[in-house]
Design a protein around this motif. Structure first.
Motif, PDB file in Angstrom:
ATOM      1  N   GLN A  53      -5.113  -1.175  10.980  1.00  0.00           N
ATOM      2  CA  GLN A  53      -4.010  -2.108  10.777  1.00  0.00           C
ATOM      3  C   GLN A  53      -3.206  -2.199  12.074  1.00  0.00           C
ATOM      4  OE1 GLN A  53      -1.586  -1.415   7.295  1.00  0.00           O
ATOM      5  NE2 GLN A  53      -0.962  -3.555   7.266  1.00  0.00           N
ATOM      6  N   LYS A  54      -3.749  -2.995  12.999  1.00  0.00           N
ATOM      7  CA  LYS A  54      -3.139  -3.177  14.315  1.00  0.00           C
ATOM      8  C   LYS A  54      -3.439  -4.587  14.805  1.00  0.00           C
ATOM      9  CE  LYS A  54      -3.320   1.559  15.892  1.00  0.00           C
ATOM     10  NZ  LYS A  54      -2.999   2.291  17.060  1.00  0.00           N
ATOM     11  N   GLY A  55      -2.766  -4.964  15.884  1.00  0.00           N
ATOM     12  CA  GLY A  55      -3.077  -6.210  16.551  1.00  0.00           C
ATOM     13  C   GLY A  55      -4.287  -6.014  17.455  1.00  0.00           C
ATOM     14  N   ILE A  56      -5.004  -7.077  17.748  1.00  0.00           N
ATOM     15  CA  ILE A  56      -6.242  -6.991  18.517  1.00  0.00           C
ATOM     16  C   ILE A  56      -6.021  -6.460  19.934  1.00  0.00           C
ATOM     17  CG2 ILE A  56      -6.274  -9.357  19.406  1.00  0.00           C
ATOM     18  CD1 ILE A  56      -9.361  -9.233  18.569  1.00  0.00           C
ATOM     19  N   LEU A  57      -4.854  -6.697  20.484  1.00  0.00           N
ATOM     20  CA  LEU A  57      -4.567  -6.239  21.846  1.00  0.00           C
ATOM     21  C   LEU A  57      -3.995  -4.817  21.880  1.00  0.00           C
ATOM     22  CD1 LEU A  57      -3.099  -9.598  23.134  1.00  0.00           C
ATOM     23  CD2 LEU A  57      -5.265  -8.560  23.845  1.00  0.00           C
ATOM     24  N   ASP A  58      -3.871  -4.199  20.707  1.00  0.00           N
ATOM     25  CA  ASP A  58      -3.282  -2.858  20.617  1.00  0.00           C
ATOM     26  C   ASP A  58      -4.298  -1.732  20.505  1.00  0.00           C
ATOM     27  OD1 ASP A  58      -0.737  -4.020  20.665  1.00  0.00           O
ATOM     28  OD2 ASP A  58      -0.725  -4.267  18.484  1.00  0.00           O
ATOM     29  N   ILE A  59      -5.586  -2.069  20.513  1.00  0.00           N
ATOM     30  CA  ILE A  59      -6.635  -1.059  20.394  1.00  0.00           C
ATOM     31  C   ILE A  59      -7.401  -1.007  21.711  1.00  0.00           C
ATOM     32  CG2 ILE A  59      -8.714  -0.354  19.145  1.00  0.00           C
ATOM     33  CD1 ILE A  59      -7.629  -2.012  16.756  1.00  0.00           C
ATOM     34  N   ASP A  75     -15.566 -12.986   1.559  1.00  0.00           N
ATOM     35  CA  ASP A  75     -16.812 -13.548   2.102  1.00  0.00           C
ATOM     36  C   ASP A  75     -16.920 -13.304   3.608  1.00  0.00           C
ATOM     37  OD1 ASP A  75     -17.176 -14.403  -0.489  1.00  0.00           O
ATOM     38  OD2 ASP A  75     -16.775 -16.513  -0.063  1.00  0.00           O
ATOM     39  N   ALA A  76     -15.799 -13.427   4.309  1.00  0.00           N
ATOM     40  CA  ALA A  76     -15.796 -13.182   5.754  1.00  0.00           C
ATOM     41  C   ALA A  76     -16.140 -11.717   6.042  1.00  0.00           C
ATOM     42  CB  ALA A  76     -14.436 -13.542   6.355  1.00  0.00           C
ATOM     43  N   TRP A  77     -15.551 -10.807   5.278  1.00  0.00           N
ATOM     44  CA  TRP A  77     -15.842  -9.383   5.458  1.00  0.00           C
ATOM     45  C   TRP A  77     -17.302  -9.072   5.178  1.00  0.00           C
ATOM     46  CZ3 TRP A  77     -13.632  -6.036   8.268  1.00  0.00           C
ATOM     47  CH2 TRP A  77     -12.242  -5.967   8.406  1.00  0.00           C
ATOM     48  N   LYS A 110      -5.980  -8.163   3.646  1.00  0.00           N
ATOM     49  CA  LYS A 110      -7.273  -8.323   4.320  1.00  0.00           C
ATOM     50  C   LYS A 110      -7.830  -6.964   4.748  1.00  0.00           C
ATOM     51  CE  LYS A 110      -6.708 -12.983   6.136  1.00  0.00           C
ATOM     52  NZ  LYS A 110      -6.502 -13.800   7.334  1.00  0.00           N
ATOM     53  N   LEU A 111      -6.963  -6.086   5.206  1.00  0.00           N
ATOM     54  CA  LEU A 111      -7.361  -4.739   5.606  1.00  0.00           C
ATOM     55  C   LEU A 111      -7.985  -3.997   4.426  1.00  0.00           C
ATOM     56  CD1 LEU A 111      -6.603  -2.404   8.011  1.00  0.00           C
ATOM     57  CD2 LEU A 111      -5.197  -1.666   6.096  1.00  0.00           C
ATOM     58  N   ASN A 112      -7.310  -4.007   3.278  1.00  0.00           N
ATOM     59  CA  ASN A 112      -7.804  -3.296   2.101  1.00  0.00           C
ATOM     60  C   ASN A 112      -9.121  -3.877   1.595  1.00  0.00           C
ATOM     61  OD1 ASN A 112      -5.657  -1.524   2.185  1.00  0.00           O
ATOM     62  ND2 ASN A 112      -4.414  -2.716   0.766  1.00  0.00           N
ATOM     63  N   THR A 113      -9.258  -5.193   1.645  1.00  0.00           N
ATOM     64  CA  THR A 113     -10.514  -5.827   1.239  1.00  0.00           C
ATOM     65  C   THR A 113     -11.652  -5.347   2.132  1.00  0.00           C
ATOM     66  OG1 THR A 113      -9.361  -7.782   0.400  1.00  0.00           O
ATOM     67  CG2 THR A 113     -11.700  -8.049   0.941  1.00  0.00           C
ATOM     68  N   GLY A 114     -11.406  -5.315   3.436  1.00  0.00           N
ATOM     69  CA  GLY A 114     -12.428  -4.850   4.377  1.00  0.00           C
ATOM     70  C   GLY A 114     -12.809  -3.403   4.146  1.00  0.00           C
ATOM     71  N   LYS A 115     -11.834  -2.563   3.910  1.00  0.00           N
ATOM     72  CA  LYS A 115     -12.120  -1.141   3.675  1.00  0.00           C
ATOM     73  C   LYS A 115     -12.943  -0.940   2.410  1.00  0.00           C
ATOM     74  CE  LYS A 115      -8.495   1.072   6.318  1.00  0.00           C
ATOM     75  NZ  LYS A 115      -7.522   2.161   6.319  1.00  0.00           N
ATOM     76  N   LYS A 116     -12.671  -1.718   1.370  1.00  0.00           N
ATOM     77  CA  LYS A 116     -13.449  -1.605   0.123  1.00  0.00           C
ATOM     78  C   LYS A 116     -14.900  -2.019   0.353  1.00  0.00           C
ATOM     79  CE  LYS A 116      -9.589  -2.318  -3.008  1.00  0.00           C
ATOM     80  NZ  LYS A 116      -8.901  -3.293  -3.855  1.00  0.00           N
TER      81      LYS A 116
END
Length: 177
Positions: A8-14, A128-130, A160-166
């Motif tokens: 759970q971060k922004g794309i430029l923060d990792i 569907d994207a995940w 969206k984060l939780n959906t991806g993790k599941k």
């Protein structure tokens, strides 16, 4: 050993060797993730590099230097606009991830950060994207067991984060999340 991580971060923060821009076919600066990446990289420099490439088909990806971003490369992946889940759109979304991952291997990239491609203004349903994202990553790892790639997804939105993790836990039990 390769890994898939959802944070759970922004794309430029990792910190990573490459980040993935959710691009359009013309490779123009956009809003959202794309706008943030172009702004951080340097609008003029990244625009010039993208103009030199000129175009990227839906379901594919191209690579540029990272310029002012905290990464060596920016991979520009073009996902589809959602219609109804048919008409080759799932395959195109899978292809955008697959080509991005292939570019990682071709350019000796060992860590990459993705957004959830097409799940923003392109309207792809997150589940569907995940599904396409996880399958593409899973298949890449299985087909490239001799190559170490740490794959990160930067997802600021909790739902969206939780959906991806599941989905990740279901498809790849024991993988980092």
């Amino acid at each position: 050993m390769s890994s898939i991580n959802i944070l759970q971060k922004g794309i430029l923060d990792i910190p990573a060797d490459a980040i993935v821009n959710a691009a359009n076919t013309g490779l123009w600066a956009g809003g959202g993730v794309s706008g943030a990446i172009f702004s951080r990289a340097g609008l003029a420099e990244l625009t010039a590099a993208c103009n030199k490439i000129g175009h990227c088909d839906e379901g594919s990806a191209v690579i540029t230097p990272g310029f002012g971003c905290p990464c060596k490369y920016i991979i520009h992946a073009v996902g589809p606009q959602y219609q109804d889940g048919k008409h080759g759109k799932p395959e195109a979304l899978y292809g955008a991830y697959k080509k991005s991952l292939e570019l990682c291997r071709e350019n000796d990239i060992h860590s990459v950060v993705f957004p959830l491609i097409s799940a923003g203004i392109f309207g792809y349903p997150p589940h569907d994207a995940w599904t396409q994202a996880i399958y593409a990553c899973k298949n890449f790892i299985n087909q490239n067991q001799d190559y170490n790639l740490d794959i990160f997804f930067a997802i600021p939105e909790t739902q969206k984060l939780n959906t991806g993790k599941k989905i990740l836990a279901k498809e790849l039990p024991g993988i980092n999340m």
